[in-house]
Design an enzyme around this catalytic site. Structure first.
Site, short mmCIF file in Angstrom:
data_model
loop_
_atom_site.label_atom_id
_atom_site.label_comp_id
_atom_site.label_asym_id
_atom_site.label_seq_id
_atom_site.Cartn_x
_atom_site.Cartn_y
_atom_site.Cartn_z
N ASP A 178 0.69 -1.03 0.35
CA ASP A 178 0.43 -0.12 -0.01
C ASP A 178 1.13 1.85 -0.36
OD1 ASP A 178 -2.84 -0.51 -0.41
OD2 ASP A 178 -3.49 -0.65 1.97
N ASP A 240 -11.00 2.06 -1.47
CA ASP A 240 -11.06 0.58 -1.54
C ASP A 240 -12.45 0.37 -1.26
OD1 ASP A 240 -8.58 0.20 0.53
OD2 ASP A 240 -9.41 1.12 2.04
#
Length: 424
Positions: A178, A240
């Protein structure tokens, strides 16, 4: 018997004989999309050409993970039949690590959460025929550290070579990486993600490299804007997912199933063997915000996109309906089709997609976005097909057959549901 059925359905999908007026070029023969970062080849060699399948801890458990919890989920993956259906990667997301590095600078497991260590967890998974996935940050901090909800600063930026060697020593098979920084400078992102790719390559271990360049970035979605196909095995193209049909959050916020489908629709040319767009993890069987029809739609559309299938539900409390949705043989065969070619909307209709499979096969999906059941149709001409009396669509979910009439295939579709037609 399960493996035999899945192989049989996969062979059926691969050899589907559509009456196609024009033959679509094989995906492997298409030129690389312009602006592909990292070169024309795959990011990491030695991996299967088809999308990864597995399970990730984040969507259900977040930071509340322990060694025992991961082992229970892994056992459930095996006992439920999900492993034999193809779900092999068990990915431990953020919050597995200690809040500081060891004296030699290496990453280490949180001693309370994972007292046996990560290498031991990897051995546990491998002994059960599973693969070991782990999370790390492309910045100085992981996402939870950046957000201030987990202590420390143990991201891999500046430690790529050492951390990649550690992952290889622990026999890790998959790295989720990430960004997690408000600094969205493109060149800086390319440097950070490429550094870890090169470090993973140098280990000689075939590790799935999954990147998310979007976390922490405001007002921009680098995973959509740029083609990272030469840098990573799979690239998050959106922010997300949340267990919802749709949200009003926009591209920089949490998104529902249909939001993500629409965001990825124009990007299918980036998908190729060993290089995938990642529409985020599955939310099938999570929470009360989704119906069974919506779960089927996510599975259907992720398969139409030739996307990785990473489940995120609690496998120890999974309903029979959720298990059946996740293990549909025909849908899994579509996702894992050897052609590895993403589908796309037909005539720019977001509800109707087509995907080429096998040599000359064709699959069509129809998603009802209305709030009432309705009959949906797709014209044969829009699919490059001719001959009403010869074209039949078989629903991959139900086995129902629909014969073309008056130049169309028509069928009833429930609210928020998707029919996936194998064209014969």
């Amino acid at each position: 018997m399960r493996r035999h059925r899945i192989r049989s359905v996969r062979r059926l999908v691969v050899v589907l004989l559509a009456v196609v007026a024009t033959t679509v070029s094989l995906a492997g023969c298409m030129p690389d999309p312009p602006g592909r970062i990292g070169g024309a080849g795959v990011a990491i060699t030695g991996l299967p050409p088809t999308p990864p399948m597995g399970w990730n801890s984040w969507n259900t458990f977040g930071c509340d993970i322990t060694e025992e919890l991961i082992r229970r989920q892994a056992d459930a993956l095996v006992e439920s039949g999900l492993r034999d259906a193809g779900y092999r990667y068990v990915v431990v997301d953020d919050c597995w690590g200690a809040d500081h590095r060891a004296a030699d600078g290496s990453l280490q497991a949180d001693p309370q959460r994972f007292p046996s260590g990560m290498a031991a967890l990897g051995r546990y998974l491998h002994a059960r025929g599973l693969a070991f996935g782990l999370y790390s940050g492309a910045s100085a901090q992981t996402c939870t550290q950046y957000q201030g909800t987990y202590p420390g600063s143990t991201g891999s930026r500046g430690h790529e070579t050492q951390d990649a060697a550690t992952f290889a020593d622990w026999q890790v098979d998959y790295i989720k990486y990430d960004w997690c920084s408000s600094d969205s400078d493109h060149d800086d992102q390319v440097a950070a993600f490429t550094a870890m790719r090169d470090a993973l390559r140098a280990t000689g271990r075939p590790i799935v490299y999954s990147i998310n360049p979007n976390s922490g970035v405001s007002g921009s979605v680098p995973g959509t804007e740029f083609d990272w196909g030469g840098v990573a095995t799979m690239t998050r193209a959106t922010n997300d997912i949340t267990p919802a049909w749709s949200t009003d959050a926009g591209p920089s916020g949490y998104q529902g199933i249909i939001d993500i489908v629409d965001a990825i629709a124009p990007l299918g040319a980036r998908v190729a063997p060993g290089s995938f767009l990642d529409p985020d993890m599955m939310v099938v069987g999570i929470g009360d915000g989704l119906t069974a029809a919506m779960d089927r739609t996510q599975m259907s559309m992720w398969a139409m996109m030739a996307a990785p299938l990473i489940a995120g539900n609690d496998l120890t409390q999974m309903s029979a309906q959720t298990l059946a949705t996740l293990t549909s043989p025909a849908i899994l065969a579509l996702d894992q089709d050897e052609r590895v070619s993403a589908g796309r909307p037909v005539d720019d209709d977001p509800e109707i997609w087509s995907r080429a499979v096998g040599d000359k096969g064709l699959v069509v999906s129809l998603t009802n976005r209305s709030d009432y059941p309705r009959t949906m149709s797709v014209s044969l001409a829009s699919l490059g097909l001719v001959g009403d009396e010869r074209v039949v669509g078989v629903d991959a979910w139900t086995g129902n057959e629909y014969r073309a009439a008056r130049g169309e295939l028509s069928m009833p579709v429930g609210v928020a549901d998707t029919v996936v037609l194998e064209i014969r």
